[in-house]
Scaffold this motif. Structure first.
Motif, short mmCIF file in Angstrom:
data_model
loop_
_atom_site.label_atom_id
_atom_site.label_comp_id
_atom_site.label_asym_id
_atom_site.label_seq_id
_atom_site.Cartn_x
_atom_site.Cartn_y
_atom_site.Cartn_z
N ARG A 58 0.82 -1.21 0.00
CA ARG A 58 0.00 0.00 0.00
C ARG A 58 0.86 1.26 0.00
NH1 ARG A 58 -4.93 0.68 -1.28
NH2 ARG A 58 -5.05 2.37 0.19
N THR A 59 1.96 1.25 0.77
CA THR A 59 2.85 2.41 0.82
C THR A 59 3.47 2.67 -0.55
OG1 THR A 59 3.33 1.95 3.14
CG2 THR A 59 4.87 3.38 1.98
N ALA A 60 3.88 1.61 -1.24
CA ALA A 60 4.47 1.75 -2.57
C ALA A 60 3.46 2.28 -3.58
CB ALA A 60 5.04 0.43 -3.03
N ILE A 61 2.23 1.82 -3.48
CA ILE A 61 1.18 2.28 -4.40
C ILE A 61 0.90 3.77 -4.17
CG2 ILE A 61 -1.29 2.13 -4.93
CD1 ILE A 61 -1.03 -0.91 -4.45
N GLN A 62 0.81 4.16 -2.92
CA GLN A 62 0.52 5.56 -2.61
C GLN A 62 1.70 6.48 -2.90
OE1 GLN A 62 -0.84 5.28 1.42
NE2 GLN A 62 -2.90 4.66 0.81
N ALA A 63 2.92 5.94 -2.95
CA ALA A 63 4.10 6.77 -3.20
C ALA A 63 4.32 7.03 -4.69
CB ALA A 63 5.34 6.08 -2.61
N ARG A 64 3.63 6.30 -5.54
CA ARG A 64 3.80 6.53 -6.98
C ARG A 64 3.36 7.93 -7.33
NH1 ARG A 64 0.57 2.05 -10.06
NH2 ARG A 64 -0.98 2.97 -8.75
N PRO A 65 4.04 8.58 -8.30
CA PRO A 65 3.63 9.93 -8.69
C PRO A 65 2.23 9.92 -9.28
CG PRO A 65 5.64 9.24 -9.84
CD PRO A 65 5.20 8.10 -8.99
N GLY A 66 1.38 10.76 -8.76
CA GLY A 66 0.03 10.88 -9.29
C GLY A 66 -0.85 9.69 -9.00
N ALA A 67 -0.44 8.84 -8.08
CA ALA A 67 -1.24 7.64 -7.80
C ALA A 67 -2.41 8.00 -6.90
CB ALA A 67 -0.37 6.58 -7.13
N ILE A 68 -3.59 7.85 -7.44
CA ILE A 68 -4.81 8.04 -6.67
C ILE A 68 -5.53 6.71 -6.73
CG2 ILE A 68 -7.01 9.26 -6.53
CD1 ILE A 68 -5.64 11.59 -7.98
N PHE A 69 -5.98 6.23 -5.60
CA PHE A 69 -6.62 4.93 -5.57
C PHE A 69 -7.78 4.89 -6.55
CE2 PHE A 69 -7.49 0.89 -3.92
CZ PHE A 69 -8.86 0.75 -3.86
N GLY A 70 -7.71 3.96 -7.48
CA GLY A 70 -8.76 3.79 -8.47
C GLY A 70 -8.64 4.70 -9.67
N ALA A 71 -7.58 5.51 -9.73
CA ALA A 71 -7.45 6.43 -10.85
C ALA A 71 -7.02 5.68 -12.11
CB ALA A 71 -6.41 7.51 -10.54
N ALA A 72 -7.57 6.08 -13.21
CA ALA A 72 -7.20 5.48 -14.49
C ALA A 72 -5.86 6.04 -14.95
CB ALA A 72 -8.27 5.78 -15.53
N PRO A 73 -5.10 5.25 -15.69
CA PRO A 73 -3.84 5.79 -16.21
C PRO A 73 -4.10 6.95 -17.17
CG PRO A 73 -4.30 3.61 -17.13
CD PRO A 73 -5.35 3.89 -16.09
N ARG A 74 -3.12 7.81 -17.29
CA ARG A 74 -3.26 8.98 -18.17
C ARG A 74 -3.47 8.52 -19.61
NH1 ARG A 74 0.89 13.65 -17.54
NH2 ARG A 74 -0.54 14.11 -15.86
N ALA A 75 -4.42 9.15 -20.26
CA ALA A 75 -4.73 8.79 -21.64
C ALA A 75 -3.59 9.19 -22.58
CB ALA A 75 -6.03 9.47 -22.07
N ARG A 76 -3.32 8.33 -23.54
CA ARG A 76 -2.27 8.59 -24.51
C ARG A 76 -2.79 9.56 -25.56
NH1 ARG A 76 -0.79 4.44 -28.89
NH2 ARG A 76 0.40 5.80 -30.20
N SER A 77 -1.95 10.48 -25.98
CA SER A 77 -2.35 11.44 -26.99
C SER A 77 -2.23 10.82 -28.38
CB SER A 77 -1.47 12.69 -26.91
OG SER A 77 -1.77 13.55 -27.98
N TYR A 78 -3.31 10.93 -29.15
CA TYR A 78 -3.31 10.40 -30.50
C TYR A 78 -3.09 11.49 -31.54
CZ TYR A 78 -4.92 6.05 -28.51
OH TYR A 78 -5.00 4.90 -27.80
N LEU A 79 -2.80 12.71 -31.09
CA LEU A 79 -2.61 13.83 -32.00
C LEU A 79 -1.47 13.61 -32.99
CD1 LEU A 79 -3.65 16.57 -32.84
CD2 LEU A 79 -2.14 17.60 -31.15
N PRO A 80 -0.26 13.16 -32.57
CA PRO A 80 0.80 12.93 -33.56
C PRO A 80 0.41 11.90 -34.62
CG PRO A 80 1.73 12.98 -31.37
CD PRO A 80 0.24 12.99 -31.20
#
Length: 106
Positions: A58-80
């Motif tokens: 749990r400590t490792a999960i919470q220490a990740r940058p931007g880790a919010i419990f249940g948060a979806a990963p950042r969407a990839r940009s398809y613009l290029p």
């Protein structure tokens, strides 16, 4: 507040999380069961993640940058990819236009 009101209208009750831990004294676990659970943790979790306890995990999960419990990963940009696709379509259209006006010499 709006969610609770909608839930009341839909289900006629307020949504709530179930209680995970019982109130009062913690139940005692048999030593054999504790050893079995520790062995399973080591085999399944520690071997895959390197974490030796639930608290470490749990400590490792919470220490990740931007880790919010249940948060979806950042969407990839398809613009290029979109820009490259549009350029390819335009190049093909230009090539077809040039070939359409080309007449071989006889």
């Amino acid at each position: 507040a709006a969610f609770r009101d909608a839930a009341k209208r839909l289900h006629m009750e307020v949504p709530s999380w179930p209680k995970v831990l019982p109130e009062g004294p913690k139940p005692q676990i048999d030593y054999d069961m504790e050893d079995l659970m520790d062995a399973r943790w080591a085999k399944l979790v520690t071997s895959a993640t390197g974490h030796y306890s639930y608290h470490d995990l749990r400590t490792a999960i919470q220490a990740r940058p931007g880790a919010i419990f249940g948060a979806a990963p950042r969407a990839r940009s398809y613009l290029p990819t979109l820009i490259l696709s549009l350029l390819a379509v335009l190049a093909l259209a230009a090539l077809l236009a040039v070939l359409g006006t080309f007449s071989p010499m006889r």
